[in-house]
Write a protein that holds these residues in place. Sequence first.
Motif, short mmCIF file in Angstrom:
data_model
loop_
_atom_site.label_atom_id
_atom_site.label_comp_id
_atom_site.label_asym_id
_atom_site.label_seq_id
_atom_site.Cartn_x
_atom_site.Cartn_y
_atom_site.Cartn_z
N TYR A 115 0.88 -1.30 0.06
CA TYR A 115 -0.03 0.09 -0.05
C TYR A 115 0.76 1.33 -0.02
O TYR A 115 0.19 2.20 0.10
CB TYR A 115 -1.01 0.15 1.23
N ASN A 116 2.12 1.28 -0.06
CA ASN A 116 2.92 2.34 0.09
C ASN A 116 2.78 3.26 -1.20
O ASN A 116 3.16 2.65 -2.48
CB ASN A 116 4.46 1.94 0.23
N PRO A 117 2.21 4.53 -1.03
CA PRO A 117 2.01 5.31 -2.39
C PRO A 117 3.23 5.74 -3.03
O PRO A 117 3.24 6.20 -4.12
CB PRO A 117 1.46 6.43 -1.50
N ALA A 118 4.38 5.42 -2.34
CA ALA A 118 5.72 5.86 -3.04
C ALA A 118 6.11 5.04 -3.86
O ALA A 118 6.89 5.37 -4.84
CB ALA A 118 6.91 5.99 -1.81
N THR A 119 5.82 3.70 -3.95
CA THR A 119 6.03 2.57 -4.86
C THR A 119 4.97 2.08 -5.61
O THR A 119 5.02 1.30 -6.48
CB THR A 119 6.77 1.50 -4.17
N ARG A 120 3.74 2.41 -5.00
CA ARG A 120 2.45 1.73 -5.68
C ARG A 120 1.27 2.80 -6.08
O ARG A 120 0.91 3.71 -5.29
CB ARG A 120 1.61 0.83 -4.64
N GLN A 121 1.45 2.78 -7.44
CA GLN A 121 0.38 4.04 -8.09
C GLN A 121 -1.00 3.72 -7.73
O GLN A 121 -1.94 4.72 -7.93
CB GLN A 121 0.70 3.99 -9.41
N ASP A 122 -1.38 2.56 -7.40
CA ASP A 122 -2.76 2.17 -7.12
C ASP A 122 -3.11 2.10 -5.52
O ASP A 122 -4.30 1.90 -5.33
CB ASP A 122 -2.93 0.74 -7.59
N SER A 123 -2.10 2.74 -5.02
CA SER A 123 -2.46 2.97 -3.36
C SER A 123 -3.68 4.01 -3.03
O SER A 123 -3.75 4.86 -3.88
CB SER A 123 -1.22 3.56 -2.61
N SER A 124 -4.46 3.68 -2.08
CA SER A 124 -5.58 4.54 -1.72
C SER A 124 -4.96 5.39 -0.62
O SER A 124 -5.72 6.32 -0.21
CB SER A 124 -6.54 3.72 -1.04
N LEU A 125 -3.73 5.37 -0.45
CA LEU A 125 -3.24 6.15 0.81
C LEU A 125 -2.54 7.48 0.26
O LEU A 125 -2.16 7.64 -0.99
CB LEU A 125 -2.12 5.41 1.50
N LEU A 126 -2.05 8.46 0.99
CA LEU A 126 -1.52 9.90 0.32
C LEU A 126 -0.21 9.64 0.94
O LEU A 126 0.37 9.28 2.45
CB LEU A 126 -2.21 10.76 0.93
N LYS A 127 0.85 10.44 0.20
CA LYS A 127 2.17 10.19 0.45
C LYS A 127 2.29 11.31 1.63
O LYS A 127 3.31 10.96 2.57
CB LYS A 127 3.06 11.09 -0.59
N THR A 128 1.43 12.07 2.15
CA THR A 128 1.51 13.03 3.29
C THR A 128 1.29 12.08 4.50
O THR A 128 1.47 12.74 5.55
CB THR A 128 0.56 14.09 3.21
N ASP A 129 0.80 10.89 4.34
CA ASP A 129 0.47 10.14 5.70
C ASP A 129 1.86 9.78 6.02
O ASP A 129 1.86 9.44 7.17
CB ASP A 129 -0.45 8.86 5.28
N PHE A 130 2.63 9.64 5.16
CA PHE A 130 3.95 8.92 5.59
C PHE A 130 5.08 9.87 5.87
O PHE A 130 6.23 9.50 6.63
CB PHE A 130 4.41 7.82 4.46
N GLU A 131 5.08 11.13 5.05
CA GLU A 131 6.27 12.09 5.04
C GLU A 131 6.79 12.57 6.38
O GLU A 131 5.96 12.68 7.17
CB GLU A 131 6.03 13.16 4.16
N GLY A 132 8.04 12.42 6.66
CA GLY A 132 8.43 13.05 7.83
C GLY A 132 8.40 12.23 9.00
O GLY A 132 8.72 12.70 10.16
N ARG A 133 8.10 10.98 9.11
CA ARG A 133 7.80 10.28 10.30
C ARG A 133 8.39 8.86 10.07
O ARG A 133 8.34 8.28 8.86
CB ARG A 133 6.19 9.94 10.70
N ASN A 134 8.57 8.31 11.26
CA ASN A 134 9.22 6.92 11.16
C ASN A 134 7.91 6.02 11.01
O ASN A 134 6.89 6.00 11.77
CB ASN A 134 9.56 6.64 12.66
N VAL A 135 8.01 4.94 10.24
CA VAL A 135 7.09 3.84 9.83
C VAL A 135 7.58 2.68 10.44
O VAL A 135 8.70 2.12 9.95
CB VAL A 135 6.85 3.78 8.46
N ARG A 136 6.85 1.99 11.14
CA ARG A 136 7.32 0.67 11.95
C ARG A 136 6.32 -0.44 11.34
O ARG A 136 5.12 -0.27 11.62
CB ARG A 136 7.30 0.74 13.30
#
Length: 338
Positions: A115-136
């Motif tokens: 689901y990562n929008p940075a690598t999946r064009q079909d993602s339903s999520l936004l890049k702003t959901d992930f930017e600037g934060r640690n994802v675990r």
Amino acid sequence: MGLFLQPDYTGHPDLFGPAFSFLIEHPSRKPVLFDLAVRTDFDKLPGYPKWVELKWDIVVEKDIATILKEHKVDVDGGAIDAIIWSHHHWDHVGDPSTFPGSTDLVVGPGFMEQYNPATRQDSSLLKTDFEGRNVREIDFEKEGNGLKIGRFSAMDYFGDGSFYLLDTPGHSVGHICGLARTSTSPDTFVFMGGDASHHGGEFRPTDYLPLPKDLKPSPLKRRAPVCPGHLLQEIHPDASATKPFYNVTNALSHDKAVADWTIDGLGEFDAHEHVLLIVAHDDAIVDPAQIDFYPEPMNDWYEKGIGPKVKWLFLADFEGAVEAQEKGEKAFTWGTYP
């Protein structure tokens, strides 16, 4: 309703529901959030046009960050340690950008690849959901050290038995649930079900928790204060007191066979009197409010008798089916959804 759950019960064509977010507090650690519900600007999300076609009615008065700030939580100052997403769907992910970069984002196994929008064009999520934060991304095999609670792989989030994450696949890739300890004498828990199920009728009744002979309080308005259980059993597709009323469809599952396995597991937790199981869209406990909502704590739910009080309220959705049955009409029909 019929697209997601079967059969179609007379008088209940639509699926209603809130979107719950849970604040989990800890005596010596910063609190975490389990799910963020729906963002106020949900029309910006990639899947929004589809929802318009489905004629969904979506109402969001405030986002979670705003609600917390109104209750003096220093969101901008990093008061929340992490946001835990049960899964990737729009009505759970909220808007992480309303929290500072110091707030981590925690997701289930396989989530980022899928689901990562940075690598999946079909993602339903936004890049702003992930930017600037640690994802675990949780690895239950490594971080859980073989721990299982019920049938589910688990990991002890704080390392002290106060809060667990559970691997609950089927609805989507990486779907996880939360299990928070609310007291120790006796041991009681709140199970945060996410979308492992959408309605109490998917995992109630069971062999462990049969439909009662008498339902008190009565879920049916015309049968107050006590409702005979046989009225509900008679509208069940199998006339059963030990099988759930609903089956989930493929449309609501990434993998239906696995989703069914997970739903069965929910029923095992739900049958325990020391566990209060709340799925994210449980309309039955909202109006009138049957539990204590934020900022009130939920730690005393067991002492207040909330568990047995809310267990069978979902049966109110079948009032029309009971009336149809009494008139000699069909209480339900099976749709064409597999």
